[in-house]
Design a protein around this motif. Structure first.
Motif, mmCIF file in Angstrom:
data_model
loop_
_atom_site.group_PDB
_atom_site.id
_atom_site.type_symbol
_atom_site.label_atom_id
_atom_site.label_comp_id
_atom_site.label_asym_id
_atom_site.label_seq_id
_atom_site.Cartn_x
_atom_site.Cartn_y
_atom_site.Cartn_z
ATOM 1 N N ASP A 161 37.217 23.535 76.712
ATOM 2 C CA ASP A 161 38.081 22.784 77.639
ATOM 3 C C ASP A 161 38.339 21.335 77.202
ATOM 4 N N LEU A 162 37.953 20.986 75.998
ATOM 5 C CA LEU A 162 38.206 19.640 75.485
ATOM 6 C C LEU A 162 39.671 19.509 75.091
ATOM 7 N N LYS A 163 40.341 18.472 75.560
ATOM 8 C CA LYS A 163 41.732 18.212 75.161
ATOM 9 C C LYS A 163 41.701 17.514 73.804
ATOM 10 N N LEU A 164 42.045 18.260 72.762
ATOM 11 C CA LEU A 164 41.806 17.835 71.390
ATOM 12 C C LEU A 164 43.094 17.772 70.579
ATOM 13 N N ARG A 165 43.326 16.631 69.959
ATOM 14 C CA ARG A 165 44.452 16.502 69.028
ATOM 15 C C ARG A 165 44.045 17.066 67.678
ATOM 16 N N VAL A 166 44.865 17.942 67.133
ATOM 17 C CA VAL A 166 44.641 18.529 65.814
ATOM 18 C C VAL A 166 45.971 18.545 65.057
ATOM 19 N N PRO A 167 45.948 18.751 63.723
ATOM 20 C CA PRO A 167 47.190 18.737 62.953
ATOM 21 C C PRO A 167 47.954 20.054 62.972
ATOM 22 N N THR A 202 46.374 20.105 71.078
ATOM 23 C CA THR A 202 47.727 19.577 71.097
ATOM 24 C C THR A 202 48.031 18.992 69.725
ATOM 25 N N LEU A 203 49.292 19.013 69.342
ATOM 26 C CA LEU A 203 49.722 18.528 68.031
ATOM 27 C C LEU A 203 50.406 17.179 68.195
ATOM 28 N N LEU A 204 49.886 16.163 67.496
ATOM 29 C CA LEU A 204 50.463 14.820 67.549
ATOM 30 C C LEU A 204 50.465 14.220 66.153
ATOM 31 N N PRO A 205 51.505 13.459 65.777
ATOM 32 C CA PRO A 205 51.451 12.704 64.512
ATOM 33 C C PRO A 205 50.425 11.591 64.608
ATOM 34 N N GLY A 206 49.937 11.149 63.455
ATOM 35 C CA GLY A 206 48.875 10.154 63.430
ATOM 36 C C GLY A 206 49.192 8.879 64.181
ATOM 37 N N GLY A 207 50.445 8.436 64.128
ATOM 38 C CA GLY A 207 50.820 7.191 64.768
ATOM 39 C C GLY A 207 50.764 7.217 66.284
ATOM 40 N N GLU A 208 50.605 8.410 66.870
ATOM 41 C CA GLU A 208 50.585 8.520 68.325
ATOM 42 C C GLU A 208 49.194 8.790 68.885
ATOM 43 N N VAL A 209 48.187 8.889 68.006
ATOM 44 C CA VAL A 209 46.853 9.283 68.446
ATOM 45 C C VAL A 209 46.204 8.213 69.313
ATOM 46 N N ALA A 211 44.107 24.268 64.364
ATOM 47 C CA ALA A 211 44.394 24.357 65.797
ATOM 48 C C ALA A 211 43.949 25.704 66.359
ATOM 49 N N GLU A 212 44.226 26.777 65.634
ATOM 50 C CA GLU A 212 43.864 28.105 66.120
ATOM 51 C C GLU A 212 42.350 28.279 66.186
ATOM 52 N N THR A 213 41.631 27.694 65.214
ATOM 53 C CA THR A 213 40.174 27.818 65.204
ATOM 54 C C THR A 213 39.559 27.097 66.401
ATOM 55 N N PHE A 214 40.013 25.879 66.669
ATOM 56 C CA PHE A 214 39.471 25.144 67.812
ATOM 57 C C PHE A 214 39.883 25.788 69.134
ATOM 58 N N ALA A 215 41.096 26.322 69.175
ATOM 59 C CA ALA A 215 41.527 27.016 70.388
ATOM 60 C C ALA A 215 40.643 28.234 70.642
#
Length: 390
Positions: free
Chosen positions: A199-205, A221-228, A210-214
């Motif tokens: 249930d951790l809200k986690l940013r991944v590339p 969630t997918l975010l570019p580095g500049g938005e982390v 992403a599938e492994t952590f899910a």
């Protein structure tokens, strides 16, 4: 050089009055001088910058955007780019741009392909949605774990040519890989075991990571580095998998998180242990270069990779002390967590490898390396029941 044969001369004095022995002596002296001069020229060329033969040609300028938004990564990239014009005698110039200065970070692929930029220095994994094999050209969960293992893949098992062939289908030229670091997770909550990802809200590339952590229970969630940073600050996410300590310190992650999660001792990260970047050029732009200039750029990317890796590792050693003084707690996963993650990751490896033939071909090379006695951390029991569609 081949053996030089000296043809004997007549003993008679020639019409110019100079004895043949003197003439032959001069010839030998001049030949020796020429050989010595050629050797000196070769010696002075080793390690020297490329010098253009086009004395008055206009400078070719490449706009190149990196995925680095700030920190030592961006500084090293700009310093390298700014030295190219002098090294090429003005024939080629690299004009550097930070993340998002010309196009969005996830628009770099299209920006280079469509000619908005001539080249990019990005994280190869970003393009896994467009090029499935890209998922295997950089870190994936518990894949190749150390930089030298990736170099075995690229330079002794055909990985570099495979990458170039795959990108060429997209109208792009993959010049080379660029080392920088492993990735670590910054979190608002302590992560001490695989169970803490639930249930951790986690940013991944994205991609396999992403599938492994899910599959481990995280809400990815997918975010570019500049938005982390902003997402962590606002609480949109609880944690973020991003780069190493030096870059993350410069980005201010210690201001919005109090915990760092890493792999077990000896393995900095299980999710992105070797987060490779690359240098990719628009194919038409690449083909416009002369053969010597192509060789120069290829060599320069290798030089940049070494400089980049060294600068970031040096900065990392300083950054750890800063995190400690800032009160950031560092936690490590246990060895049993690695086994649990492996059980999750292996089927995902094969799922992604079977997305297309290129991905399967690249992964097969890496699987052979991981299963070889030289490395040996994948065995038949791990892959039982899995198959590749080659």
């Amino acid at each position: 050089m081949g053996e030089q044969k000296v043809v004997p001369t007549e003993k008679a004095v020639p019409a110019d009055g100079i004895p043949d022995g003197v003439v032959e002596g001069r010839r030998r002296f001049l030949a020796q001088l020429a050989v010595a001069g050629a050797g000196a020229a070769t010696a002075s060329t080793i390690g020297a910058p490329f010098v253009s033969n086009r004395a008055h040609a206009a400078t070719t300028v490449w706009k190149i955007q990196t995925s680095w938004p700030a920190g030592v990564g961006l500084a090293t990239f700009k310093e390298w780019c700014n030295g190219i014009k002098e090294k090429t005698g003005g024939e080629l110039e690299f004009k550097p741009f930070a993340a998002k200065e010309v196009v969005g970070d996830f628009e770099l692929y299209d920006g280079v392909k469509n000619g908005v930029l001539e080249a990019m220095n990005s994280f190869t994994l970003y393009w896994a949605g467009k090029i499935p094999a890209a998922a295997f050209l950089s870190s994936y969960t518990l894949g190749l774990r150390y930089p030298h293992e990736w170099d075995v893949f690229f330079y002794s098992h055909g990985g570099l040519q495979a990458a170039r062939d795959i990108f060429a289908k997209q109208g792009l030229y993959y010049v080379n890989r660029i080392h920088h670091d492993a990735n670590i997770i910054h979190s608002k909550k302590p992560i001490r075991s695989i169970d803490d990802f639930r249930d951790l809200k986690l940013r991944v590339p994205g991609g396999m990571i992403a599938e492994t952590f899910a599959a481990a229970g995280a809400r990815t969630t997918l975010l570019p580095g500049g938005e982390v940073f902003a997402a962590l600050e606002k609480g949109t996410i609880d944690a973020a998998d991003y780069t190493g300590p030096a870059v993350n310190w410069d980005l201010g992650f210690q201001q919005v998180t109090k915990y760092i999660s890493m792999g077990p001792e000896g393995l900095m990260s299980i999710y992105q242990p070797v987060d490779l970047m690359d240098f990719v050029v628009n194919m038409n732009v690449w083909n416009a270069l002369s053969a010597p200039m192509k060789t120069f750029v290829d060599n320069e990317v290798q030089t940049y990779s070494n400089t980049h890796f060294g600068a970031i590792q040096k900065a990392n050693l300083q950054a750890w002390g800063r995190f400690e003084k800032a009160g950031v707690e560092v936690n490590r996963l246990a060895a049993e967590d690695v086994e649990r993650f492996t059980d999750i990751a292996v089927p995902i490896w094969f799922k992604w490898a079977n997305k297309d033939k290129d991905a399967a071909r690249v992964f097969k090379i890496q699987l052979d390396i991981m299963m070889s006695p030289s490395f040996g951390y994948v065995n038949e029991s791990h892959i039982k029941g899995q198959s590749l569609q080659l």
